[in-house]
Scaffold this motif. Structure first.
Motif, PDB file in Angstrom:
ATOM      1  N   ALA A  53       0.859  -1.181   0.000  1.00 30.36           N
ATOM      2  CA  ALA A  53       0.000   0.000   0.000  1.00 30.36           C
ATOM      3  C   ALA A  53       0.895   1.231   0.000  1.00 30.36           C
ATOM      4  N   LEU A  54       0.358   2.338  -0.449  1.00 26.63           N
ATOM      5  CA  LEU A  54       1.150   3.563  -0.512  1.00 26.63           C
ATOM      6  C   LEU A  54       1.755   3.898   0.846  1.00 26.63           C
ATOM      7  N   GLY A  55       0.988   3.707   1.897  1.00 27.35           N
ATOM      8  CA  GLY A  55       1.457   4.037   3.236  1.00 27.35           C
ATOM      9  C   GLY A  55       2.570   3.141   3.745  1.00 27.35           C
ATOM     10  N   ASN A  56       2.830   2.017   3.066  1.00 18.96           N
ATOM     11  CA  ASN A  56       3.928   1.122   3.451  1.00 18.96           C
ATOM     12  C   ASN A  56       5.284   1.633   2.992  1.00 18.96           C
ATOM     13  N   LEU A  57       5.286   2.617   2.086  1.00 20.16           N
ATOM     14  CA  LEU A  57       6.546   3.101   1.523  1.00 20.16           C
ATOM     15  C   LEU A  57       7.305   3.955   2.534  1.00 20.16           C
ATOM     16  N   GLY A  77       2.774  17.606  -8.931  1.00 11.83           N
ATOM     17  CA  GLY A  77       1.474  17.708  -8.278  1.00 11.83           C
ATOM     18  C   GLY A  77       1.000  16.360  -7.766  1.00 11.83           C
ATOM     19  N   VAL A  78       1.223  15.317  -8.570  1.00 12.10           N
ATOM     20  CA  VAL A  78       0.879  13.957  -8.135  1.00 12.10           C
ATOM     21  C   VAL A  78       1.749  13.541  -6.952  1.00 12.10           C
ATOM     22  N   VAL A  79       3.040  13.831  -7.016  1.00  8.92           N
ATOM     23  CA  VAL A  79       3.944  13.505  -5.907  1.00  8.92           C
ATOM     24  C   VAL A  79       3.474  14.173  -4.623  1.00  8.92           C
ATOM     25  N   ALA A  85      -1.084  12.672   1.326  1.00 10.75           N
ATOM     26  CA  ALA A  85      -2.138  11.716   1.679  1.00 10.75           C
ATOM     27  C   ALA A  85      -1.600  10.581   2.548  1.00 10.75           C
ATOM     28  N   ALA A  86      -0.386  10.113   2.252  1.00 11.44           N
ATOM     29  CA  ALA A  86       0.181   8.975   2.981  1.00 11.44           C
ATOM     30  C   ALA A  86       1.199   9.404   4.035  1.00 11.44           C
ATOM     31  N   GLU A  87       1.356  10.721   4.214  1.00 13.05           N
ATOM     32  CA  GLU A  87       2.300  11.273   5.184  1.00 13.05           C
ATOM     33  C   GLU A  87       3.716  10.727   4.952  1.00 13.05           C
ATOM     34  N   LEU A  88       4.145  10.824   3.694  1.00 14.45           N
ATOM     35  CA  LEU A  88       5.459  10.336   3.303  1.00 14.45           C
ATOM     36  C   LEU A  88       6.400  11.495   2.992  1.00 14.45           C
ATOM     37  N   PRO A  89       7.686  11.344   3.284  1.00 19.16           N
ATOM     38  CA  PRO A  89       8.666  12.346   2.863  1.00 19.16           C
ATOM     39  C   PRO A  89       9.039  12.145   1.398  1.00 19.16           C
TER      40      PRO A  89
END
Length: 229
Positions: A53-57, A77-79, A85-89
């Motif tokens: 899932a995106l949040g696993n990255l 913009g997509v990045v 949304a996934a709270e990713l750096p």
């Protein structure tokens, strides 16, 4: 082990890569004006194949430019949307460095200097010189800039590699490339290479907050008019 998504849209190609369990899978398509249509489905397909899932990255890497203003804005913009949304750096990577890295990997002659030049429209090119480090990863020598095709200056003091479509689209650069030991005008920045450069950077640095996902246009006056992405 780092799980990393990479997105590169600085030119006509739409490119996505996913690094998971030490392997990198990629999507690449020459698709002018279709970046917005292709990006998210490509991301989801790679995530599904890896069972993530995106949040696993751990982070999202991206080609920050320079390149096409429109396609850069779409991709980054997509990045931004995915990262927030996934709270990713995020990890910004030079699109010119991605071209230089692929040229370095192709070369078998042990040449350590690379000149990159890509079409910037308006009869200009984006250009920069790179050198290959002892670990095989390219490093910027000098600065990235935009200039007329006749003002490109390759690395001094030894053999060099010409890389990027500018060397086949402009007469002056075609002539300049005849002095290079190798020429690779067909190389385009790819997300797999963005991923590799990001992983190298992350080996000694922390990723950046999502709001640092910003394009580098090089043409400062255009960047100021365009505002933030």
């Amino acid at each position: 082990m780092t799980d990393l998504l990479a997105i590169e849209t600085s030119g006509e190609a739409c490119s996505v890569a996913l690094h998971h369990d030490g392997e990198t899978q990629g999507f690449f398509e020459l698709a002018p004006m279709r970046h917005a249509e292709l990006l998210l489905p490509a991301v989801q397909t790679l995530l599904d194949k890896s069972g993530l899932a995106l949040g696993n990255l751990d982070a999202i890497a991206f080609g920050r430019g320079p390149g096409s203003f429109t396609s850069l804005r779409i991709g980054i913009g997509v990045v931004q949307g995915l990262a927030w949304a996934a709270e990713l750096p995020v990890v910004p990577v030079s699109s010119l460095a991605a071209i230089a890295q692929d040229a370095a990997d192709i070369s078998k002659l042990g040449i350590t200097s690379i000149c990159v030049a890509i079409d910037a429209r308006m009869q200009e090119v984006y250009t920069a010189n790179f050198r290959i480090g002892s670990n095989g990863i390219v490093m910027l020598g000098g600065e990235e800039r935009v200039c007329g095709s006749g003002r490109v200056r390759p690395p001094a003091g030894g053999p060099w590699i010409a890389a990027g479509n500018g060397f086949e689209q402009f007469t002056e650069l075609d002539q300049l490339a005849s002095k290079a030991f190798e020429r690779h005008p067909q190389i385009r920045p790819r997300a797999e290479t963005v991923c590799r450069l990001a992983l190298d950077w992350l080996s000694g640095n922390d990723p950046l907050p999502a709001d640092m996902a910003q394009p580098v246009y090089v043409r400062n006056q255009v960047a100021l008019k365009s505002g933030q992405v």
